[in-house]
Design a protein around this motif. Structure first.
Motif, mmCIF file in Angstrom:
data_model
loop_
_atom_site.group_PDB
_atom_site.id
_atom_site.type_symbol
_atom_site.label_atom_id
_atom_site.label_comp_id
_atom_site.label_asym_id
_atom_site.label_seq_id
_atom_site.Cartn_x
_atom_site.Cartn_y
_atom_site.Cartn_z
ATOM 1 N N LEU A 1 19.213 -17.307 -64.466
ATOM 2 C CA LEU A 1 18.541 -18.609 -64.440
ATOM 3 C C LEU A 1 17.265 -18.592 -65.268
ATOM 4 O O LEU A 1 16.972 -19.552 -65.991
ATOM 5 N N LEU A 2 16.507 -17.526 -65.192
ATOM 6 C CA LEU A 2 15.285 -17.421 -65.974
ATOM 7 C C LEU A 2 15.595 -17.352 -67.465
ATOM 8 O O LEU A 2 14.949 -18.023 -68.273
ATOM 9 N N ALA A 3 16.604 -16.567 -67.846
ATOM 10 C CA ALA A 3 16.964 -16.438 -69.263
ATOM 11 C C ALA A 3 17.465 -17.759 -69.827
ATOM 12 O O ALA A 3 17.078 -18.170 -70.921
ATOM 13 N N VAL A 4 18.319 -18.438 -69.085
ATOM 14 C CA VAL A 4 18.853 -19.723 -69.549
ATOM 15 C C VAL A 4 17.745 -20.770 -69.604
ATOM 16 O O VAL A 4 17.664 -21.559 -70.547
ATOM 17 N N GLY A 5 16.859 -20.776 -68.617
ATOM 18 C CA GLY A 5 15.752 -21.733 -68.611
ATOM 19 C C GLY A 5 14.808 -21.545 -69.781
ATOM 20 O O GLY A 5 14.416 -22.506 -70.441
ATOM 21 N N VAL A 6 14.456 -20.299 -70.070
ATOM 22 C CA VAL A 6 13.555 -20.030 -71.197
ATOM 23 C C VAL A 6 14.252 -20.338 -72.518
ATOM 24 O O VAL A 6 13.650 -20.909 -73.440
ATOM 25 N N ALA A 7 15.530 -19.984 -72.627
ATOM 26 C CA ALA A 7 16.259 -20.237 -73.877
ATOM 27 C C ALA A 7 16.412 -21.734 -74.135
ATOM 28 O O ALA A 7 16.361 -22.176 -75.288
ATOM 29 N N PHE A 8 16.575 -22.523 -73.088
ATOM 30 C CA PHE A 8 16.730 -23.957 -73.289
ATOM 31 C C PHE A 8 15.402 -24.672 -73.492
ATOM 32 O O PHE A 8 15.382 -25.841 -73.850
ATOM 33 N N LEU A 9 14.285 -23.984 -73.290
ATOM 34 C CA LEU A 9 12.985 -24.583 -73.574
ATOM 35 C C LEU A 9 12.554 -24.389 -75.023
ATOM 36 O O LEU A 9 11.623 -25.047 -75.481
ATOM 37 N N VAL A 10 13.202 -23.509 -75.758
ATOM 38 C CA VAL A 10 12.851 -23.262 -77.158
ATOM 39 C C VAL A 10 12.999 -24.530 -78.015
ATOM 40 O O VAL A 10 12.088 -24.871 -78.777
ATOM 41 N N PRO A 11 14.117 -25.281 -77.934
ATOM 42 C CA PRO A 11 14.201 -26.522 -78.730
ATOM 43 C C PRO A 11 13.145 -27.550 -78.348
ATOM 44 O O PRO A 11 12.647 -28.273 -79.210
ATOM 45 N N LEU A 12 12.780 -27.590 -77.093
ATOM 46 C CA LEU A 12 11.715 -28.503 -76.678
ATOM 47 C C LEU A 12 10.397 -28.115 -77.323
ATOM 48 O O LEU A 12 9.629 -28.968 -77.768
ATOM 49 N N GLY A 13 10.134 -26.818 -77.415
ATOM 50 C CA GLY A 13 8.934 -26.345 -78.098
ATOM 51 C C GLY A 13 8.940 -26.700 -79.573
ATOM 52 O O GLY A 13 7.900 -27.034 -80.143
ATOM 53 N N ILE A 14 10.108 -26.640 -80.204
ATOM 54 C CA ILE A 14 10.224 -27.003 -81.615
ATOM 55 C C ILE A 14 9.881 -28.476 -81.821
ATOM 56 O O ILE A 14 9.130 -28.839 -82.726
ATOM 57 N N VAL A 15 10.415 -29.325 -80.962
ATOM 58 C CA VAL A 15 10.144 -30.765 -81.074
ATOM 59 C C VAL A 15 8.668 -31.053 -80.791
ATOM 60 O O VAL A 15 8.044 -31.865 -81.481
ATOM 61 N N MET A 16 8.084 -30.358 -79.821
ATOM 62 C CA MET A 16 6.670 -30.581 -79.518
ATOM 63 C C MET A 16 5.775 -30.124 -80.666
ATOM 64 O O MET A 16 4.765 -30.771 -80.963
ATOM 65 N N LEU A 17 6.124 -29.021 -81.325
ATOM 66 C CA LEU A 17 5.355 -28.582 -82.488
ATOM 67 C C LEU A 17 5.450 -29.598 -83.626
ATOM 68 O O LEU A 17 4.487 -29.808 -84.358
ATOM 69 N N ASN A 18 6.608 -30.241 -83.762
ATOM 70 C CA ASN A 18 6.744 -31.263 -84.791
ATOM 71 C C ASN A 18 5.929 -32.497 -84.441
ATOM 72 O O ASN A 18 5.297 -33.088 -85.317
ATOM 73 N N LEU A 19 5.933 -32.897 -83.204
ATOM 74 C CA LEU A 19 5.159 -34.067 -82.806
ATOM 75 C C LEU A 19 3.660 -33.821 -82.966
ATOM 76 O O LEU A 19 2.902 -34.746 -83.240
ATOM 77 N N ALA A 20 3.243 -32.570 -82.823
ATOM 78 C CA ALA A 20 1.833 -32.231 -83.014
ATOM 79 C C ALA A 20 1.471 -32.099 -84.485
ATOM 80 O O ALA A 20 0.301 -32.002 -84.829
ATOM 81 N N GLY A 21 2.463 -32.082 -85.372
ATOM 82 C CA GLY A 21 2.206 -31.987 -86.801
ATOM 83 C C GLY A 21 2.139 -30.564 -87.315
ATOM 84 O O GLY A 21 1.731 -30.338 -88.453
ATOM 85 N N VAL A 22 2.510 -29.585 -86.510
ATOM 86 C CA VAL A 22 2.444 -28.186 -86.923
ATOM 87 C C VAL A 22 3.695 -27.782 -87.699
ATOM 88 O O VAL A 22 3.611 -27.086 -88.706
ATOM 89 N N LEU A 23 4.850 -28.225 -87.257
ATOM 90 C CA LEU A 23 6.128 -27.829 -87.844
ATOM 91 C C LEU A 23 6.765 -29.032 -88.529
ATOM 92 O O LEU A 23 7.075 -30.024 -87.884
#
Length: 128
Positions: A18-40
């Protein structure tokens, strides 16, 4: 017949999955958040996409508590699909941002002057 797997081992395996799947599925959310912040930006994402997909499968292999490759491929494949969906969101957001705020220097060469319009009404008047 005896049950070889104890409850403690089973619960630790389930919690690790559960921890591995949860962390792995948060990676795309981090990518989108970095784009919304203007970093990526999408250009940077496009150049690093192969490395990101490789890193997704590498992390899925390390985070997977079981030694079988099937669960690693399931976790890595699902996360890679989510990374590709995040790329579509990054692309659409960058396109929308470019339409809303066009670059005034896009058509200029490096040695050409910028199209600044300096009105003297904006500057404070001098008292002489």
């Amino acid at each position: 017949m005896a049950n070889i797997i104890s409850v403690d081992e089973y619960m630790s395996f389930v919690m690790a999955m559960l921890l591995a799947v949860g962390v792995a599925f948060l990676v795309p959310l981090g990518i989108v958040m970095l784009n919304l912040a203007g970093v990526l930006t999408h250009e940077r994402f496009r150049t690093w996409r192969r490395m990101m997909i490789f890193a997704v499968f590498l992390i899925a292999g390390m985070a997977n508590p079981s030694p079988d490759p099937i669960s690693m491929l399931i976790l890595g494949g699902a996360c890679a699909a989510l990374v590709e969906a995040a790329e579509c969101l990054v692309w659409s957001h960058d396109r929308r941002r470019a339409r809303a705020h066009p670059d005034p220097y896009a058509g200029l060469a490096d040695d050409q002057l910028s199209p600044l319009r300096l009105d003297h009404t904006d500057t404070p008047s001098r008292l002489t």
